[in-house]
Design an enzyme around this catalytic site. Structure first.
Site, PDB file in Angstrom:
ATOM      1  N   ASP A  48       0.832  -1.199   0.000  1.00 16.79           N
ATOM      2  CA  ASP A  48       0.000   0.000   0.000  1.00 16.79           C
ATOM      3  C   ASP A  48       0.871   1.255   0.000  1.00 16.79           C
ATOM      4  O   ASP A  48       1.640   1.469   0.926  1.00 16.79           O
ATOM      5  CB  ASP A  48      -0.876  -0.009   1.268  1.00 16.79           C
ATOM      6  CG  ASP A  48      -1.790   1.193   1.321  1.00 16.79           C
ATOM      7  OD1 ASP A  48      -2.864   1.140   0.701  1.00 16.79           O
ATOM      8  OD2 ASP A  48      -1.414   2.201   1.957  1.00 16.79           O
ATOM      9  N   TYR A  53       2.933   9.805  -0.045  1.00 16.37           N
ATOM     10  CA  TYR A  53       4.012   9.213   0.761  1.00 16.37           C
ATOM     11  C   TYR A  53       5.384   9.517   0.157  1.00 16.37           C
ATOM     12  O   TYR A  53       6.404   9.228   0.782  1.00 16.37           O
ATOM     13  CB  TYR A  53       3.862   7.684   0.886  1.00 16.37           C
ATOM     14  CG  TYR A  53       2.584   7.197   1.526  1.00 16.37           C
ATOM     15  CD1 TYR A  53       1.695   8.057   2.144  1.00 16.37           C
ATOM     16  CD2 TYR A  53       2.279   5.837   1.513  1.00 16.37           C
ATOM     17  CE1 TYR A  53       0.523   7.588   2.718  1.00 16.37           C
ATOM     18  CE2 TYR A  53       1.112   5.351   2.094  1.00 16.37           C
ATOM     19  CZ  TYR A  53       0.228   6.235   2.680  1.00 16.37           C
ATOM     20  OH  TYR A  53      -0.918   5.754   3.242  1.00 16.37           O
ATOM     21  N   LYS A  82      -2.769   6.036  -4.180  1.00 14.09           N
ATOM     22  CA  LYS A  82      -3.868   6.976  -3.875  1.00 14.09           C
ATOM     23  C   LYS A  82      -3.579   8.349  -4.465  1.00 14.09           C
ATOM     24  O   LYS A  82      -2.416   8.770  -4.514  1.00 14.09           O
ATOM     25  CB  LYS A  82      -4.022   7.123  -2.345  1.00 14.09           C
ATOM     26  CG  LYS A  82      -3.955   5.821  -1.590  1.00 14.09           C
ATOM     27  CD  LYS A  82      -4.135   5.991  -0.096  1.00 14.09           C
ATOM     28  CE  LYS A  82      -3.816   4.704   0.642  1.00 14.09           C
ATOM     29  NZ  LYS A  82      -2.393   4.506   0.955  1.00 14.09           N
ATOM     30  N   HIS A 115      -7.637   9.728  -1.676  1.00  9.22           N
ATOM     31  CA  HIS A 115      -6.973   9.595  -0.372  1.00  9.22           C
ATOM     32  C   HIS A 115      -7.770  10.197   0.802  1.00  9.22           C
ATOM     33  O   HIS A 115      -7.781   9.633   1.892  1.00  9.22           O
ATOM     34  CB  HIS A 115      -5.583  10.241  -0.454  1.00  9.22           C
ATOM     35  CG  HIS A 115      -4.596   9.705   0.515  1.00  9.22           C
ATOM     36  ND1 HIS A 115      -3.241   9.663   0.273  1.00  9.22           N
ATOM     37  CD2 HIS A 115      -4.748   9.185   1.755  1.00  9.22           C
ATOM     38  CE1 HIS A 115      -2.615   9.133   1.315  1.00  9.22           C
ATOM     39  NE2 HIS A 115      -3.505   8.836   2.233  1.00  9.22           N
TER      40      HIS A 115
END
Ligand code: A2P
Length: 284
Positions: A48, A53, A82, A115
């Site tokens: 994931d 990120y 996302k 997200h």
């Protein structure tokens, strides 16, 4: 409620996802590549990530290395990413998606999520709708959302006519998200727990500790098993091989109904609850 935790979860679009995934928030650089390679070697098949990120390249490098080494094939992996809050909108989503694919070095992803709803921006509906088009074109297998609460989740279903495959939300002992899970069940949405270990801060909890002793497992394994027993997917993050293995093995034992209930009852204890920001106010 009882589930075979070793079996994949099935989405409302009839595709499947391994219940345990590797969370990668804060994984980066050479340590990140190493952790993801190790996870794949240990048997993780679900990873994931998210554009926010800032590690899609790291995830992509680890995947490419693992495939080149013959550890795994692309088809055996389940990759989620996302769209971040500033990537929302009908025109922006396809561009954001292409950027994610480029960074990951992949031709498709298995699951693409909005997200956060960011309700005041008013773009979540058209963003999810744009994802339905990407899905129609075959660039993404399944589509879903993250951090959606009842009002926005119902609106997505009513306005787009498409039920998201999954909603990834904060969920851990002390915050079992019971009403939202009931809604997911009503709609046919898989619940996925982010921060299922509450960033590690619940692992000293006496209730978890005493159950862990009863079943001969660690508190982390008990917390993950509990969430899966509630029907959820979990995406714990770790950089340590021993913990990665422990977390992956958390599906291979059974908590009793009483043990599950005792952990769920932590919701009522003072000092527990949501740790991170409420998605109704979070704007990123
Ligand atoms: P580390 O990466 O040093 O192993 P969450 O996924 O809920 O956000 O929790 C992640 C945090 O929990 C990280 O700080 C991670 O630390 C720690 N963690 C992950 N797995 C375990 C485990 N099996 N036992 C103890 N701590 C863990």
């Amino acid at each position: 409620m009882t589930h075979n935790l070793l079996e994949n979860l099935t989405f409302n679009d009839n595709t499947e996802m391994p219940r345990i995934g590797l969370g990668t928030w804060k994984l980066g650089g050479a340590e990140g590549v190493r952790a993801i390679r190790t996870a794949i070697e240990l048997g993780y098949r679900h990873i994931d990530t998210a554009s926010a990120y800032a590690n899609e390249e790291v995830v992509g490098q680890a995947i490419a290395e693992a495939i080149a080494a013959g550890d795994v094939t692309r088809e055996e992996l389940f990759i989620t990413t996302k769209a971040w809050n500033n990537e929302q909108g009908a025109a922006e989503i396809p561009l954001a998606f292409q950027r994610s694919l480029d960074r990951l070095g992949l031709e498709y992803v298995d699951l693409y999520l909005v997200h956060w709803p960011c309700q005041e921006k008013g773009l979540y509906l058209e963003s999810f709708e744009a994802m339905t088009r990407l899905q129609g074109l075959g660039f993404v297998q399944s589509i879903g959302v993250a951090n959606f609460y009842e009002e926005v989740l119902r609106e997505v279903v009513e306005e787009t006519g498409v039920v998201p495959a999954l909603n990834q939300v904060e969920l851990h002992p002390g915050f079992s998200q019971e009403p939202l899970r009931a809604l997911h069940q009503e709609l046919g949405v898989v619940t996925e727990a982010w921060s299922p270990l509450a960033r590690g801060i619940l692992l000293m909890n006496p209730v978890l500790d005493s159950i862990a002793r009863e079943v001969g497992k660690t508190t982390a394994q008990v917390a993950l098993n509990w969430a899966m027993e509630l029907g959820c997917s979990v995406v714990p993050k770790s950089t340590h091989p021993k913990r990665l293995r422990q977390n992956l093995e958390s599906a291979s034992f059974k908590l009793s109904a009483e043990q599950v209930a005792a952990i769920s009852a932590l919701d009522d204890h003072a000092g527990f609850g949501r740790i991170f920001q409420d998605p109704q106010v979070f704007t990123g």
